[in-house]
Scaffold this active site. Sequence first.
Site, mmCIF file in Angstrom:
data_model
loop_
_atom_site.group_PDB
_atom_site.id
_atom_site.type_symbol
_atom_site.label_atom_id
_atom_site.label_comp_id
_atom_site.label_asym_id
_atom_site.label_seq_id
_atom_site.Cartn_x
_atom_site.Cartn_y
_atom_site.Cartn_z
ATOM 1 N N TRP A 23 0.837 -1.198 0.000
ATOM 2 C CA TRP A 23 0.000 0.000 0.000
ATOM 3 C C TRP A 23 0.874 1.251 0.000
ATOM 4 C CZ3 TRP A 23 -3.776 1.482 4.612
ATOM 5 C CH2 TRP A 23 -4.540 2.602 4.244
ATOM 6 N N ASP A 53 1.476 -8.249 -1.330
ATOM 7 C CA ASP A 53 0.063 -7.908 -1.329
ATOM 8 C C ASP A 53 -0.116 -6.478 -1.819
ATOM 9 O OD1 ASP A 53 -2.842 -8.463 -0.227
ATOM 10 O OD2 ASP A 53 -2.267 -6.460 0.458
ATOM 11 N N TYR A 58 -4.192 1.228 -5.038
ATOM 12 C CA TYR A 58 -3.019 1.799 -4.370
ATOM 13 C C TYR A 58 -2.253 2.664 -5.368
ATOM 14 C CZ TYR A 58 -3.753 -1.678 -0.640
ATOM 15 O OH TYR A 58 -4.283 -2.451 0.369
ATOM 16 N N HIS A 124 -12.096 -6.314 -2.044
ATOM 17 C CA HIS A 124 -11.395 -5.311 -1.247
ATOM 18 C C HIS A 124 -12.324 -4.629 -0.242
ATOM 19 C CE1 HIS A 124 -8.044 -2.008 -1.411
ATOM 20 N NE2 HIS A 124 -8.279 -2.458 -0.191
ATOM 21 N N SER A 155 -10.800 -9.532 1.585
ATOM 22 C CA SER A 155 -10.195 -8.670 2.593
ATOM 23 C C SER A 155 -11.355 -8.054 3.352
ATOM 24 C CB SER A 155 -9.332 -7.592 1.923
ATOM 25 O OG SER A 155 -8.682 -6.789 2.883
#
Length: 330
Positions: A23, A53, A58, A124, A155
């Site tokens: 991220w 990941d 991002y 997500h 997630s």
Amino acid sequence: MPIATRRFGRTDWTVSEIGFGAWAIGGSWGNVEEADARASLHAALDAGMTFIDTADVYGDGRSERIIREVLKERGGERVIVATKAGRRLDPHVAGGYTKANLEAFIDRSLGNLGVETLDLVQLHCPPTEVYYRPEVFEALDGFVAAGKIRHYGVSVEKVEEALKAIAFPNVVSVQIIHNLFRHRPAELFFPEAKRRGVAVIVRVPLASGLLTGRMNAATAFSADDHRQFNRHGEAFDVGETFAGVPYEVGLAAVEELRPLVPGGATMAQFALRWILMEEAVSVVIPGAKNRAQAEANAAASALAPLSPDVMDAARALYRERIAPYVHQRW
């Protein structure tokens, strides 16, 4: 010393128990120069991390593209790259999780990462309602059958969402927040995930940096850092920022944790080792904005197991100082 490895649920993958959370090299963590982003990822891979990941949002694909370029430079055996889909929806509502939208997101990630098949696609942090829509998971099954993705997972923000998700038989992994300031996943979800052979990816392991022990009341964050702009959940779930713990409360709790840190280890390494004491965890994914941070994260794998007394002390501090703010929220 190489990073220890763990089985990734019921897949045939074995991954480093400490992976790379990408991220920060994408955005929302203040400015990270491209050279530093690349150096941090190279350092992580040099140290033996085999799990990365990321997500399509991002840096609007920046993180995925940096990963593609670094892996292309390195060549050799390819590591596992997990990405996410869904947060590009605007508005981000359950009705947007259609087969067509998901396929568009997947196709974009395929291009960003420069691959023909995505290793792992995770929904997500979708609205809770999505977990009650079998057609979403049927669409993901279709993408597996078509060869666009190898596996899929979710997630989540909440333990309840994690438990609902793993009722779908082809969900191979769940990514969830778990750290010294967020204990609840270990109570019910971890045993159930282990029983079902579901991989557990732990994110926000350092509570957005609080658990590095390097912050204080005077620490300043730039306007484009979520630790500044999302302190009260203005942009996304507040639990993603400092694990949902009020900043001043977290700072005080960190000071109480310091005596528990083993000699020769940093607070951050202690925090990562604490997570790895849980057998249900497949991989923990701290972020890194430069080479030194990536190397320090990797080194946590070599720490000796924590003693029962230390584990008990950490649990007691959580119950007394932190649980009232977070335990029933997520």
